[in-house]
Design an enzyme around this catalytic site. Structure first.
Site, PDB file in Angstrom:
ATOM      1  N   CYS A  71     102.750  90.467 -27.487  1.00  0.00           N
ATOM      2  CA  CYS A  71     102.201  91.767 -27.123  1.00  0.00           C
ATOM      3  C   CYS A  71     103.231  92.497 -26.264  1.00  0.00           C
ATOM      4  O   CYS A  71     103.651  91.972 -25.221  1.00  0.00           O
ATOM      5  CB  CYS A  71     100.918  91.523 -26.326  1.00  0.00           C
ATOM      6  SG  CYS A  71     100.254  93.003 -25.567  1.00  0.00           S
ATOM      7  N   CYS A 180     104.503  97.864 -30.727  1.00  0.00           N
ATOM      8  CA  CYS A 180     103.181  97.280 -30.498  1.00  0.00           C
ATOM      9  C   CYS A 180     102.927  96.366 -31.686  1.00  0.00           C
ATOM     10  O   CYS A 180     103.158  96.760 -32.845  1.00  0.00           O
ATOM     11  CB  CYS A 180     102.114  98.376 -30.444  1.00  0.00           C
ATOM     12  SG  CYS A 180     100.430  97.731 -30.470  1.00  0.00           S
TER      13      CYS A 180
HETATM   14  N1  DGL Z   1      99.402  94.533 -29.567  1.00  0.00           N
HETATM   15  C1  DGL Z   1      99.649  94.899 -28.236  1.00  0.00           C
HETATM   16  C2  DGL Z   1     101.041  95.424 -27.986  1.00  0.00           C
HETATM   17  O1  DGL Z   1     101.960  94.951 -28.623  1.00  0.00           O
HETATM   18  C3  DGL Z   1      98.537  95.488 -27.423  1.00  0.00           C
HETATM   19  C4  DGL Z   1      97.889  96.737 -27.869  1.00  0.00           C
HETATM   20  C5  DGL Z   1      96.683  97.074 -27.013  1.00  0.00           C
HETATM   21  O2  DGL Z   1      95.829  96.192 -26.847  1.00  0.00           O
HETATM   22  O3  DGL Z   1      96.619  98.204 -26.504  1.00  0.00           O
HETATM   23  O4  DGL Z   1     101.271  96.229 -27.122  1.00  0.00           O
END
Ligand code: DGL
Length: 237
Positions: A71, A180
């Protein structure tokens, strides 16, 4: 016992898990999708640190040695704190692939991410360290997109993409960095806005780093048997 723990705010990190299992098919991996706390992108640093600390403790109970933060939001905001708090754990983070885009001589790069990621000091550092003089980098906070992808809300996904991507169509974008881990699910849709662009995401780099760390710390599984993958949704815990 799972040696590798991977987490994200839901399904996004599965794109990273996928690359890791391709490169390291024998490893036993525990994946924690924290859909209960999705989205991470609008949370304060304090909230994010509390959430991620709880997940790290969870993995420690399973004796994980390597924790992959699949993430960008949690990595850019928390990884340095977590490394200090848990010095015995090896943390591998996910950051926007700005270096890769710059190294491939992109002229105009559009970096898409959550608010927490695009406003982070880590992203500023990546730009400062990698951007050449003739390169332009745009940062765009795609507010709500990760959540819409998480809940598979097609209507909102299209609306958000249109609102956030249309303004860049005259900017000769030749590289789009998916900052993301949820965004690769809509990668093809994003490409429709930028016909000549190349898409970059950090998951292959993360998988290579996990392999490097396993080798460096002699943690690689020796038996040549297919690994066990367990996927947990925080809603069920
Ligand atoms: N998938 C995550 C990222 O790479 C988090 C997205 C979220 O929960 O806002 O930032």
């Amino acid at each position: 016992m799972y040696k590798i723990g991977i987490f994200d705010s839901g399904i996004g990190g599965l794109t990273v898990l996928n690359e890791i299992t391709k490169l390291l098919p024998n490893e036993d991996i525990l994946y924690y999708g924290d859909s209960k706390n999705n989205p991470y992108g609008n949370k304060s640093d304090e909230e994010l640190l509390n959430i991620t600390k709880r997940i790290v403790e969870y993995f420690i109970n399973y004796e994980c040695k390597i924790i992959v933060i699949a993430c960008n939001t949690a990595t850019t905001r928390c990884i340095h704190h977590l490394r200090k708090m848990y010095p015995d754990i090896i943390f591998v983070g996910t950051e926007p692939a700005i270096k890769v885009a710059c190294d491939h001589h992109s002229k105009s790069t559009l970096v898409l991410g959550t608010k927490a990621t695009v406003t982070s000091a880590s992203v500023q550092k990546l730009i400062h360290e990698n951007k050449r003089e003739n390169q332009t980098i745009y940062l765009e906070n795609c507010e709500g997109l990760a959540h819409a992808i998480e809940v598979q809300d097609e209507y909102t996904i299209h609306k958000i993409l249109e609102e956030h991507l249309l303004p860049y169509q005259d900017k000769e974008i030749d590289a789009v960095v998916l900052g993301c881990t949820h965004y690769p699910y809509v990668g093809e849709e994003i490409l429709k806005y930028f016909k000549n662009a190349t898409i970059y995401d950090g998951s292959i780099g993360v998988a290579k780093e996990v392999k490097r760390q396993l080798e460096k710390h002699h943690l690689k599984k020796t038996e040549q048997t297919l690994g066990n993958i367990k996927i947990i949704d925080s809603i069920e815990t």
